[in-house]
Structure formats: structure tokens, C-alpha cells
Design an enzyme around this catalytic site. Structure first.
Site, PDB file in Angstrom:
ATOM      1  N   LYS A 219      35.372  -2.120  11.760  1.00 26.53           N
ATOM      2  CA  LYS A 219      35.741  -2.097  10.284  1.00 26.53           C
ATOM      3  C   LYS A 219      36.937  -2.890   9.844  1.00 26.53           C
ATOM      4  CE  LYS A 219      37.149   2.136  11.156  1.00 26.53           C
ATOM      5  NZ  LYS A 219      37.015   2.155  12.710  1.00 26.53           N
TER       6      LYS A 219
ATOM      7  N   ARG B  91      41.248   9.092  21.109  1.00 29.74           N
ATOM      8  CA  ARG B  91      40.880   8.711  19.483  1.00 29.74           C
ATOM      9  C   ARG B  91      39.173   8.876  19.302  1.00 29.74           C
ATOM     10  NH1 ARG B  91      42.366   2.939  20.015  1.00 29.74           N
ATOM     11  NH2 ARG B  91      41.769   2.725  17.990  1.00 29.74           N
TER      12      ARG B  91
ATOM     13  N   ARG C 267      40.320  10.560   7.330  1.00 34.21           N
ATOM     14  CA  ARG C 267      39.997  10.897   8.754  1.00 34.21           C
ATOM     15  C   ARG C 267      39.764  12.177   8.979  1.00 34.21           C
ATOM     16  NH1 ARG C 267      42.372   5.653  10.943  1.00 34.21           N
ATOM     17  NH2 ARG C 267      41.845   5.507  13.108  1.00 34.21           N
TER      18      ARG C 267
ATOM     19  N   ARG D 244      39.944  -5.779  22.773  1.00 33.17           N
ATOM     20  CA  ARG D 244      40.847  -6.287  21.407  1.00 33.17           C
ATOM     21  C   ARG D 244      42.228  -6.662  21.889  1.00 33.17           C
ATOM     22  NH1 ARG D 244      40.472  -2.112  16.555  1.00 33.17           N
ATOM     23  NH2 ARG D 244      41.566  -0.512  18.059  1.00 33.17           N
TER      24      ARG D 244
ATOM     25  N   ARG E 177      47.157  -3.437  21.796  1.00 32.11           N
ATOM     26  CA  ARG E 177      47.868  -2.097  21.256  1.00 32.11           C
ATOM     27  C   ARG E 177      47.902  -1.340  22.297  1.00 32.11           C
ATOM     28  NH1 ARG E 177      44.022  -1.102  15.796  1.00 32.11           N
ATOM     29  NH2 ARG E 177      44.521   1.091  16.665  1.00 32.11           N
TER      30      ARG E 177
HETATM   31  P1  ADP Z   1      38.071  -1.224  13.883  1.00 30.25           P
HETATM   32  O1  ADP Z   1      38.850  -1.645  12.838  1.00 30.25           O
HETATM   33  O2  ADP Z   1      36.490  -0.326  13.384  1.00 30.25           O
HETATM   34  O3  ADP Z   1      38.673  -0.380  15.208  1.00 30.25           O
HETATM   35  P2  ADP Z   1      38.023  -3.932  14.919  1.00 30.25           P
HETATM   36  O4  ADP Z   1      37.543  -4.598  13.596  1.00 30.25           O
HETATM   37  O5  ADP Z   1      39.525  -4.036  15.131  1.00 30.25           O
HETATM   38  O6  ADP Z   1      37.452  -2.476  14.857  1.00 30.25           O
HETATM   39  O7  ADP Z   1      37.235  -4.377  16.014  1.00 30.25           O
HETATM   40  C1  ADP Z   1      37.236  -3.990  17.422  1.00 30.25           C
HETATM   41  C2  ADP Z   1      37.138  -5.129  18.366  1.00 30.25           C
HETATM   42  O8  ADP Z   1      35.835  -5.517  18.282  1.00 30.25           O
HETATM   43  C3  ADP Z   1      38.082  -6.280  18.052  1.00 30.25           C
HETATM   44  O9  ADP Z   1      38.394  -6.932  19.429  1.00 30.25           O
HETATM   45  C4  ADP Z   1      37.091  -7.234  17.382  1.00 30.25           C
HETATM   46  O10 ADP Z   1      37.538  -8.719  17.404  1.00 30.25           O
HETATM   47  C5  ADP Z   1      35.745  -7.080  17.948  1.00 30.25           C
HETATM   48  N1  ADP Z   1      34.663  -7.318  17.018  1.00 30.25           N
HETATM   49  C6  ADP Z   1      34.562  -6.741  15.674  1.00 30.25           C
HETATM   50  N2  ADP Z   1      33.185  -7.224  15.153  1.00 30.25           N
HETATM   51  C7  ADP Z   1      32.630  -7.564  16.183  1.00 30.25           C
HETATM   52  C8  ADP Z   1      31.242  -8.296  16.244  1.00 30.25           C
HETATM   53  N3  ADP Z   1      30.642  -7.991  15.197  1.00 30.25           N
HETATM   54  N4  ADP Z   1      30.843  -8.607  17.505  1.00 30.25           N
HETATM   55  C9  ADP Z   1      31.603  -8.650  18.410  1.00 30.25           C
HETATM   56  N5  ADP Z   1      33.026  -8.076  18.347  1.00 30.25           N
HETATM   57  C10 ADP Z   1      33.554  -7.686  17.290  1.00 30.25           C
HETATM   58  P1  AMP Z   2      43.296   2.141  13.329  1.00 29.72           P
HETATM   59  O1  AMP Z   2      44.157   1.115  13.123  1.00 29.72           O
HETATM   60  O2  AMP Z   2      42.428   2.734  12.161  1.00 29.72           O
HETATM   61  O3  AMP Z   2      42.501   2.458  14.657  1.00 29.72           O
HETATM   62  O4  AMP Z   2      44.475   3.766  13.500  1.00 29.72           O
HETATM   63  C1  AMP Z   2      45.594   3.472  14.709  1.00 29.72           C
HETATM   64  C2  AMP Z   2      46.151   4.906  14.763  1.00 29.72           C
HETATM   65  O5  AMP Z   2      46.850   5.167  13.501  1.00 29.72           O
HETATM   66  C3  AMP Z   2      45.055   6.234  14.695  1.00 29.72           C
HETATM   67  O6  AMP Z   2      44.692   6.313  15.935  1.00 29.72           O
HETATM   68  C4  AMP Z   2      46.035   7.058  14.173  1.00 29.72           C
HETATM   69  O7  AMP Z   2      47.223   7.594  15.200  1.00 29.72           O
HETATM   70  C5  AMP Z   2      46.735   6.227  12.972  1.00 29.72           C
HETATM   71  N1  AMP Z   2      46.103   6.493  11.778  1.00 29.72           N
HETATM   72  C6  AMP Z   2      45.601   5.555  11.235  1.00 29.72           C
HETATM   73  N2  AMP Z   2      45.004   5.850  10.057  1.00 29.72           N
HETATM   74  C7  AMP Z   2      45.209   7.259  10.048  1.00 29.72           C
HETATM   75  C8  AMP Z   2      44.832   8.523   9.161  1.00 29.72           C
HETATM   76  N3  AMP Z   2      44.208   8.102   8.077  1.00 29.72           N
HETATM   77  N4  AMP Z   2      45.229   9.549   9.421  1.00 29.72           N
HETATM   78  C9  AMP Z   2      45.997   9.987  10.435  1.00 29.72           C
HETATM   79  N5  AMP Z   2      46.187   8.929  11.371  1.00 29.72           N
HETATM   80  C10 AMP Z   2      45.858   7.663  10.994  1.00 29.72           C
END
Ligand code: ADP
Ligand code: AMP
Length: 226
Positions: A14, A167, A89, A123, A156
């Protein structure tokens, strides 16, 4: 208007797509995770309160997230739209968002759990600019350093296995019921999140261009909302 929200499990891609789409559309990328990490890094009272929930992979209390998001949505750059990533969420958050702003599209990123684990465990991101990498699929040009500003990358704390498990469980218990919430409002589009960043980006654009509620994957949408 481009008032878009992304739903989907952690690691589905995302944030990666939101960063690209927001540049294409000229609207801000609003990630509640990033907003919370920033507040935690600054050491504000809100940030400190949020930090321990985030480390454990639990949701930060609704009131706290809403306070930060509401303030961000009031800034002038969000007036013509936004890509909201990571909010809502749970049901209470969806209802709060309904009261603050209408949405034009809600995109549901679909990816099987084994793919999510692969993406999350690899990641790494830049603590300075927030750019996200993947050691396997999207590595930086120079190992361990951000392509944009050279900062050493970090992992992270909530991408470690125990927090990831929490999560994923939290997502399936609290966030998946929202698919029905948005399907009932005819806003939901499902997106197959497998494939390269470019492929997913192309699918995303065509899902957003499709007619409301009929992006050609209605069967998957019905299944997803169950
Ligand atoms: P989210 O925001 O849904 O948690 P991220 O955008 O941070 O996900 O992506 C999760 C991991 O997957 C990151 O390491 C990112 O670089 C990688 N990633 C994102 N999109 C793709 C894709 N289409 N193919 C391969 N790896 C991807
Ligand atoms: P994300 O970067 O979206 O993976 O979020 C990382 C962490 O931030 C989550 O695991 C939660 O602890 C917190 N978080 C992000 N967005 C929300 C939300 N809308 N409500 C509650 N916690 C959140």
C-alpha cells in the site's frame, strides 16, 4: 476529487503504491503509520503514548490516531484530495472517517499471507525520507543506504516476527470487516497485489478509472467482503 483510501494487510504494498500515486495525482500521501512514527520520533506526548502499541504490533488507540489524522486532513494540501494509507483499521475508525470526509474510492490490496511475510521480513526503510526498500525485490543501489539521501537504512521494530504475527492477526480480526462497510457503500475495488510495482501500479490505475463498483473484479470483491 481524488479522495482515496487503501485497505489491505501489512506488507501488501500500500505504502509503495500510495507514494507513487500521490505524485501522479498531485495529492498528499497520508500514512497514519508514518504520521505516528514521526510523532514517536519527535518524542511528543502523543508519539510516546503511541510508541509502545506500535512496537508490539497492536493498534494505537482510536482517539489518538484520529486526533493526528484530523489535524493532517485540515492542512490546505489535502483540500483537493489525498491517498490515505493505513486508515481506517477498525469499524470505529471507519465511522469516524465517514463523519470527517467522504471518500471517492477504497482500494483493497489482496495478497496471500506467505507473500506478505516475504515482503515484510525483507522491508528496510530510510529514517530520513521514509522511502521503503525490499532487500530482495527492491534493493537500494548501494547496499544498506538510501538512494535519495545516502542515509543508512533501518528495519522497523514492528517488522520483527513477533510483532508481525500480532499485526496480521489484528488485521484479520479488526480490519477485514471494513470490506463489507465499503462494499455496502459501493466504493470498494479489489486489487491483485502480486507482481512488480509497475504491474500493480497499472492495475491500480485501471481500478480507479473503472466505473464505481464495477472494476471488473466484482466476484473477487464479493468474496473478499465475506
Ligand atoms: P504496506 O504499506 O502495505 O505495509 P509496503 O509498501 O511497505 O507495504 O511494502 C512492503 C514491502 O514489499 C516493502 O519492502 C516494499 O519494498 C515491497 N514491495 C512493495 N510492493 C512490491 C511489489 N509489487 N513487488 C515486490 N515487492 C514489493
Ligand atoms: P503501518 O505503517 O500502516 O504498517 O502502521 C504501523 C503501526 O502504526 C501499526 O501496526 C499500528 O500500531 C499503528 N497504526 C497505523 N495506523 C493506525 C490506525 N489507523 N489505527 C491504529 N494504529 C495504527
Amino acid at each position: 476529487m481524488h479522495r482515496i483510501a487503501f485497505l489491505g494487510p501489512p506488507g501488501a504494498g500500500k505504502g509503495t503504491q500510495a507514494a507513487r500515486l500521490s505524485v501522479e495525482l498531485g495529492v498528499p500521501h497520508l500514512s497514519t503509520g508514518e504520521i505516528l512514527r514521526h510523532a514517536a520520533g519527535e518524542g511528543t506526548a502523543l508519539g510516546q503514548a503511541a510508541d509502545r502499541f506500535m512496537r508490539e504490533g497492536r493498534l494505537v488507540p482510536d482517539e489518538l490516531v484520529l486526533q493526528l489524522l484530523d489535524a493532517r486532513l485540515r492542512l490546505p494540501d489535502a483540500a483537493s484530495g489525498f491517498v490515505l494509507d493505513g486508515y481506517p483499521r477498525n469499524r470505529a475508525q471507519a465511522e469516524a472517517l465517514d463523519r470527517i470526509t467522504p471518500l471517492d474510492h477504497v482500494v483493497f490490496f489482496e495478497l496471500p499471507e506467505d507473500w506478505l511475510l516475504e515482503r515484510l521480513t525483507q522491508r528496510w526503510s530510510c529514517p530520513t525520507c521514509g522511502r521503503v526498500y525490499n532487500l530482495v525485490t527492491l534493493p537500494p543501489r548501494i547496499a544498506g543506504h538510501c538512494d535519495d539521501d545516502g542515509t543508512p537504512l533501518h528495519q522497523r521494530s514492528d517488522d520483527r516476527p513477533e510483532a508481525v504475527k500480532t499485526r496480521l492477526r489484528t488485521y484479520s480480526e479488526q480490519t477485514t470487516p471494513l470490506l463489507a462497510h465499503y462494499q455496502e457503500r459501493n466504493l470498494l475495488r479489489s486489487l491483485d497485489a502480486k507482481g512488480s510495482v509497475e504491474e500493480v501500479g497499472r492495475r491500480l490505475r485501471s481500478a480507479l478509472e473503472g466505473n464505481r463498483g464495477s472494476s471488473g473484479s466484482s466476484e473477487r470483491q464479493r468474496t473478499a467482503a465475506r
